[in-house]
Design an enzyme around this catalytic site. Structure first.
Site, PDB file in Angstrom:
ATOM      1  N   GLU A  89      -3.881   8.165  -3.704  1.00  0.00           N
ATOM      2  CA  GLU A  89      -4.283   7.786  -5.066  1.00  0.00           C
ATOM      3  C   GLU A  89      -5.651   8.402  -5.366  1.00  0.00           C
ATOM      4  O   GLU A  89      -6.431   8.639  -4.445  1.00  0.00           O
ATOM      5  CB  GLU A  89      -4.382   6.261  -5.159  1.00  0.00           C
ATOM      6  CG  GLU A  89      -3.030   5.587  -4.995  1.00  0.00           C
ATOM      7  CD  GLU A  89      -3.143   4.076  -4.896  1.00  0.00           C
ATOM      8  OE1 GLU A  89      -4.251   3.521  -5.123  1.00  0.00           O
ATOM      9  OE2 GLU A  89      -2.118   3.441  -4.585  1.00  0.00           O
ATOM     10  N   HIS A 115      -1.884   1.308  -9.624  1.00  0.00           N
ATOM     11  CA  HIS A 115      -2.526   0.343  -8.716  1.00  0.00           C
ATOM     12  C   HIS A 115      -3.225  -0.765  -9.500  1.00  0.00           C
ATOM     13  O   HIS A 115      -4.429  -0.999  -9.338  1.00  0.00           O
ATOM     14  CB  HIS A 115      -3.524   1.050  -7.785  1.00  0.00           C
ATOM     15  CG  HIS A 115      -3.763   0.287  -6.512  1.00  0.00           C
ATOM     16  ND1 HIS A 115      -4.053   0.898  -5.316  1.00  0.00           N
ATOM     17  CD2 HIS A 115      -3.755  -1.036  -6.236  1.00  0.00           C
ATOM     18  CE1 HIS A 115      -4.208  -0.015  -4.368  1.00  0.00           C
ATOM     19  NE2 HIS A 115      -4.032  -1.191  -4.912  1.00  0.00           N
ATOM     20  N   ARG A 174       0.860  -1.165   0.000  1.00  0.00           N
ATOM     21  CA  ARG A 174       0.000   0.000   0.000  1.00  0.00           C
ATOM     22  C   ARG A 174       0.909   1.231   0.000  1.00  0.00           C
ATOM     23  O   ARG A 174       2.002   1.206   0.551  1.00  0.00           O
ATOM     24  CB  ARG A 174      -0.890   0.043   1.255  1.00  0.00           C
ATOM     25  CG  ARG A 174      -2.069  -0.924   1.187  1.00  0.00           C
ATOM     26  CD  ARG A 174      -3.092  -0.480   0.169  1.00  0.00           C
ATOM     27  NE  ARG A 174      -4.168  -1.448  -0.012  1.00  0.00           N
ATOM     28  CZ  ARG A 174      -4.152  -2.443  -0.900  1.00  0.00           C
ATOM     29  NH1 ARG A 174      -3.101  -2.637  -1.684  1.00  0.00           N
ATOM     30  NH2 ARG A 174      -5.170  -3.262  -1.008  1.00  0.00           N
TER      31      ARG A 174
END
Lengths: 336, 315
Positions: free
Chosen positions: A278, A296, A249
């Protein structure tokens, strides 16, 4: 709010509390269960939707959730739908689920198990090869027409013999290790506890792991202990020839420190699939040839979406037929 | 070997050039026009050092009456006229083994890059599209894909061992099946059959008369609209115009290419495609490997001068 035509037995009622699933996911669920879809309903906010579902003649016994759906599975949630006996999480991470509360109420919890592990591992390895061998940078060089003009492209670094320190040796970390060994890397790791019967050297903390590594791969879950687990000290220990690969993460890494270290040449490069805040990555990295950034995407292949669908159906079918879940998550058990 | 006149065909590597300059009598072929150079120095040249793109062809060999050895800074020696060398008694060496891992790593890296669209996704982020357009598209899994390898030599075997760690079933084609050596790999007697049974097709054989255009239109169509071609061999292994057409109209799904028929020129049409990953012949392009290759060239020249067995002779 009521589900579409219901051939499936009326007792298999499932709350769908997850946005953005594809048509085949919905179709697979609807073939077997009566689905109450919050994100397709006119009943928002959430308390009204849950209230209506709970008050129905056949209230839901299972709920499909995911962390990014922003609906915590806590005491209040469980109070709102007391008929729930099963929570199916679409990801590996269950930080947003109060596992103790679920256990107290006899609510079983399942997660995605190892459905995504191979794809995430492949992506981590792809990022590592890209950074060390400068694949994306070389690609840009060719596409800009520079090969005939400038001739050679800068050399990369040999992968074999490189020491790779993996932070988190769960399903994903283990798959990464297996692949990197085949590429001739020397694998070491840090994890909450050492794993029996793995051939890799264990380090009790990430700083020491970084001292002995050329590449650090972040493959751990995000929780209080792992927030900014790669920070200034670790980056310094990794050193100016070191590379960071993050498929965990964004918050596992102190992003501001990483950007500073890259700008100042205190580490050699980075392959990043995840970022703090993000969507979007830090603009300062956009001109760097020693950085590879992806939005991602590590879990998102057509095959993993199809595997996830099958996995969810199998877990829910097991639950509804009184069988144990395929991938149960217990309180205080490692998620990986 | 200070008296060994060495003709370096191209500035292929700074360290190699520096060492040749220090230890031999070095001539740099690109510093003056060819005819002028040959008039002045042809008789002094006893060794030629070239690479994948610059070799000793028949014309050059004929122009160098004192030539004793061609030491190529590459493993592929398709640019050296081997028949002519044999005829003249000229030795030829290459640089096998030291670059095997790098080339195999790149082949795997290209396969993942094509299927998972890593360079394309990186471009998406750099163009700010993640913020403005949202999530990227789904890509294709690499693990478990059927990998077909043309040529199970050093590089082919190294590719096979790597993809096995990704649970990829391995199949191959080469002149002979070696079932006892590779019991876990499936042999196909033709490249078309190999392609028809593969998701990723890797070119890893030497380039010679029988392997030129071994990846033909028929092979690419057998590989198909979801198939991916990885070329870490030589550009001429693939019928390049047919490949460009097949990629453009979807008869071939994608390609990861390190080599091209006319390097450094890449077909214009490829530069605009999103289903390809293109790199400029970097298969052996690491500091470590290029130094090892240079040391092998120098070691071969030294062995020759000392009348010792050559380290890695081809002829």
């Amino acid at each position: 709010m009521m589900a579409s035509r219901g051939e499936p037995p009326a007792t298999k009622v499932v709350l769908l509390l997850v946005p953005h699933k594809d048509a085949s996911f919905h179709a697979a669920l609807r073939e077997r269960f009566r689905v109450l879809d919050f994100f397709a309903s006119e009943c928002s906010p959430l308390p009204a939707f849950l209230g209506a579902a709970a008050a129905a003649p056949e209230p839901p016994r299972a709920a499909i959730v995911v962390g990014a759906g922003l609906i915590p599975v806590d005491a209040a949630f469980l109070d709102a739908v007391p008929s729930l006996r099963c929570v199916m999480c679409l990801a590996a991470g269950v930080d947003f689920i109060d596992l103790d509360e679920c256990a107290r109420r006899g609510v079983v919890v399942a997660n995605s198990g190892s459905v995504f592990s191979a794809d995430v591992a492949d992506h981590a390895v792809g990022l590592l090869i890209d950074v060390l061998r400068r694949v994306s940078a070389a690609e840009r060089f060719v596409r800009r027409g520079l090969w005939p003009v400038q001739g050679g492209h800068p050399l990369g670094s040999k992968i074999g013999g490189r020491r790779v320190g993996i932070i988190g040796l769960g399903n994903i970390g283990s798959q990464i290790a297996k692949r990197l060994q085949a590429l001739g890397c020397i694998v070491c790791y840090n994890s909450r506890t050492p794993k029996d019967s793995v051939p890799y050297r264990y380090f009790t903390n990430v700083h020491d792991l970084a001292v002995e590594s050329d590449v650090l791969v972040v493959a751990c879950a995000l929780n209080k202990a792992t927030r900014h687990i790669v920070g200034k000290d670790v980056l310094e220990a990794l050193g100016k020839d070191g590379v960071v690969v993050n498929i965990g993460r964004g918050a596992n890494v102190d992003q501001a420190e990483l950007v500073r270290a890259l700008k100042e040449g205190r580490i050699a490069g980075a392959g990043l699939d995840v970022f703090e805040n993000e969507p979007g990555a830090p603009g300062e990295l956009f001109c760097m040839d020693n950085v590879v950034m992806t939005p991602h995407v590590a879990v998102f292949t057509a095959e993993s979406m199809s595997d996830l669908r099958d996995h969810v159906v199998a877990n829910l079918e097991a639950f509804f037929s009184g069988q144990p879940l395929l991938t149960p998550v217990l309180p205080h058990s490692p998620v990986n | 070997m200070e008296s060994l006149g060495v003709l370096l065909l191209h500035p292929v590597n700074a360290y190699l050039e520096q060492e040749l300059g220090r230890r031999c009598r070095l001539y740099r072929f690109w510093e003056s026009p060819r005819e002028e150079f040959l008039r002045a120095h042809a008789g002094a040249v006893r060794a030629v050092v070239g690479n994948a793109n610059y070799g000793a062809d028949a014309a050059l060999i004929d122009a160098l009456p004192a030539l004793e050895i061609v030491a190529s800074f590459s493993v592929g020696i398709d640019r050296v006229d081997l028949a002519k060398c044999r005829e003249r008694g000229i030795r030829v060496t290459n640089t096998p083994d030291v670059l095997t891992d790098d080339v195999a790593d790149l082949a795997v890296g290209l396969a993942i890059a094509v299927l998972r669209r890593i360079p394309q996704a990186d471009r998406y982020v750099r163009a700010g599209l993640w913020k403005s357009r949202g999530d990227y598209t789904l890509t294709t899994r690499f693990s478990g894909k059927r990998v077909g390898i043309i040529g199970l030599g050093r590089i082919g075997q190294a590719v096979a061992r790597r993809v096995e760690a990704f649970d990829c079933p391995v199949s191959y084609h080469q002149r002979t099946e070696q079932a006892s050596v590779y019991p876990n790999y499936t042999y196909y007697p033709t490249v078309v059959e190999l392609a028809a049974n593969s998701d990723v097709l890797v070119v890893a054989c030497p380039l010679n008369a029988s392997t030129r255009h071994i990846v033909s239109r028929e092979v690419m169509e057998a590989l198909g609209p979801k198939g991916v071609l990885i070329n870490v061999g030589r550009g001429p292994h693939v019928d390049e115009p047919e490949m460009v057409a097949a990629l453009a109209d979807g008869r071939l799904g994608g390609a990861g290419l390190d080599v091209f028929e006319d390097e450094p020129n890449v077909p214009e049409a490829l530069l605009g495609m999103d289903n390809v990953v293109l790199v400029p012949h970097v298969g052996s392009g690491t500091y470590e490997t290029r130094k090892a290759m240079a040391d092998l060239v120098l070691g071969n020249l030294e062995a020759h001068v000392l009348s010792k067995p050559l380290l890695t002779p081809v002829v």
